[in-house]
Design a protein around this motif. Structure first.
Motif, PDB file in Angstrom:
ATOM      1  N   ARG A 184      43.480  46.795  34.472  1.00 49.09           N
ATOM      2  CA  ARG A 184      43.956  46.844  35.443  1.00 49.09           C
ATOM      3  C   ARG A 184      43.402  48.065  35.970  1.00 49.09           C
ATOM      4  NH1 ARG A 184      49.414  48.481  35.173  1.00 49.09           N
ATOM      5  NH2 ARG A 184      49.729  46.643  34.343  1.00 49.09           N
ATOM      6  N   THR A 185      43.145  49.293  35.008  1.00 49.22           N
ATOM      7  CA  THR A 185      42.483  50.423  35.475  1.00 49.22           C
ATOM      8  C   THR A 185      41.175  49.961  35.744  1.00 49.22           C
ATOM      9  OG1 THR A 185      43.762  51.669  33.716  1.00 49.22           O
ATOM     10  CG2 THR A 185      41.619  52.482  34.566  1.00 49.22           C
ATOM     11  N   TRP A 186      40.268  49.005  35.280  1.00 50.94           N
ATOM     12  CA  TRP A 186      39.104  48.703  35.557  1.00 50.94           C
ATOM     13  C   TRP A 186      39.031  47.991  36.652  1.00 50.94           C
ATOM     14  CZ3 TRP A 186      34.338  49.904  34.730  1.00 50.94           C
ATOM     15  CH2 TRP A 186      33.336  48.879  35.326  1.00 50.94           C
ATOM     16  N   LYS A 187      39.874  47.118  37.023  1.00 49.25           N
ATOM     17  CA  LYS A 187      40.106  46.440  38.437  1.00 49.25           C
ATOM     18  C   LYS A 187      40.333  47.549  39.428  1.00 49.25           C
ATOM     19  CE  LYS A 187      41.728  42.054  36.507  1.00 49.25           C
ATOM     20  NZ  LYS A 187      42.816  41.173  36.265  1.00 49.25           N
ATOM     21  N   ASP A 188      41.286  48.527  39.319  1.00 47.70           N
ATOM     22  CA  ASP A 188      41.256  49.442  40.268  1.00 47.70           C
ATOM     23  C   ASP A 188      40.088  50.359  40.537  1.00 47.70           C
ATOM     24  OD1 ASP A 188      44.013  48.501  40.431  1.00 47.70           O
ATOM     25  OD2 ASP A 188      44.617  50.410  39.223  1.00 47.70           O
ATOM     26  N   LEU A 189      39.389  50.564  39.418  1.00 43.69           N
ATOM     27  CA  LEU A 189      38.067  51.242  39.697  1.00 43.69           C
ATOM     28  C   LEU A 189      36.998  50.417  40.628  1.00 43.69           C
ATOM     29  CD1 LEU A 189      37.195  52.865  36.243  1.00 43.69           C
ATOM     30  CD2 LEU A 189      37.357  54.017  38.406  1.00 43.69           C
ATOM     31  N   ALA A 190      37.138  49.183  40.279  1.00 41.28           N
ATOM     32  CA  ALA A 190      36.203  48.224  41.088  1.00 41.28           C
ATOM     33  C   ALA A 190      36.460  48.250  42.479  1.00 41.28           C
ATOM     34  CB  ALA A 190      36.256  46.909  40.227  1.00 41.28           C
ATOM     35  N   VAL A 191      37.790  48.209  42.739  1.00 38.63           N
ATOM     36  CA  VAL A 191      38.144  48.181  44.331  1.00 38.63           C
ATOM     37  C   VAL A 191      37.619  49.549  44.881  1.00 38.63           C
ATOM     38  CG1 VAL A 191      40.255  48.385  45.857  1.00 38.63           C
ATOM     39  CG2 VAL A 191      40.101  46.570  44.029  1.00 38.63           C
TER      40      VAL A 191
END
Length: 193
Positions: A184-191
């Motif tokens: 989820r941390t990675w997905k949040d970064l991507a956004v």
């Protein structure tokens, strides 16, 4: 996702130079779709920031119980840690790693060992184990992914019993919760980037 030991052993990690007397306990992969070669420090910084907010849910509860037991049973006394019961891996570092600046990190009970462009190591020592968390940035078919290895040196019979006791909790609760949080941390970064 759990990986075979070979996924860690076959990588040219510098941690191998320091941990030949440790057991490889776990190897885990985290999905980071679209990750590039330069994204490792970005992800580490985001994980550090998220870690500062502490674990929640059942995984967080398990850690709270562990720290309470450690305090009650004396497992986490300073005399059981690095520099006391065990020598820090920092004392084993070759000159090229020893001379690197220490990053400004907070890993809870872990102590920084070294940080490179594609790997990070931190250690913990207490009355049960001397442990190492190794994070590596691995190139795959669809970009890079984060890989975690846990290496341990149990402290006698107590340490071996402790590691055996917590194994099902790690596989059924801790690692799945960590996977959800880190991915989820990675997905949040991507956004946001």
């Amino acid at each position: 996702m759990r990986l075979p030991d070979s996924a860690h052993i076959e990588q040219p990690w510098r941690i191998h130079e320091l941990t030949d007397d440790f057991d490889l306990e776990d190897v885990w992969q985290f999905r980071t779709p679209g990750a590039g070669s330069d994204d490792f420090p970005v992800l580490l910084a985001a994980l550090q920031e998220r870690q500062a907010s502490k674990s929640t849910g059942i995984s967080g509860l398990l850690f709270k119980i562990r720290w309470k037991l450690g305090a009650l049973l004396g497992w986490d006394r300073e005399s059981a840690g690095t520099g006391a019961r065990v020598t820090s891996l920092r004392d084993r570092l070759p000159a090229d790693l020893r001379d690197l600046p220490a990053p400004d990190t907070t890993d809870g009970p872990f102590t920084h060992v070294y940080l490179l462009d594609d790997e990070y190591a931190a250690e913990i020592a207490n009355g049960t184990v001397h442990g190492v968390m190794h994070l590596g940035w691995v190139r795959g078919d669809s970009g890079y992914h984060l890989q975690m290895a846990v290496l341990v040196k149990p402290n006698g019979r107590l340490g071996r019993l402790y590691m055996g006791f917590i194994k099902p909790f790690r596989y059924l609760i801790v690692y799945p919760a960590m996977t959800r949080t880190w991915e989820r941390t990675w997905k949040d970064l991507a956004v946001t980037h």
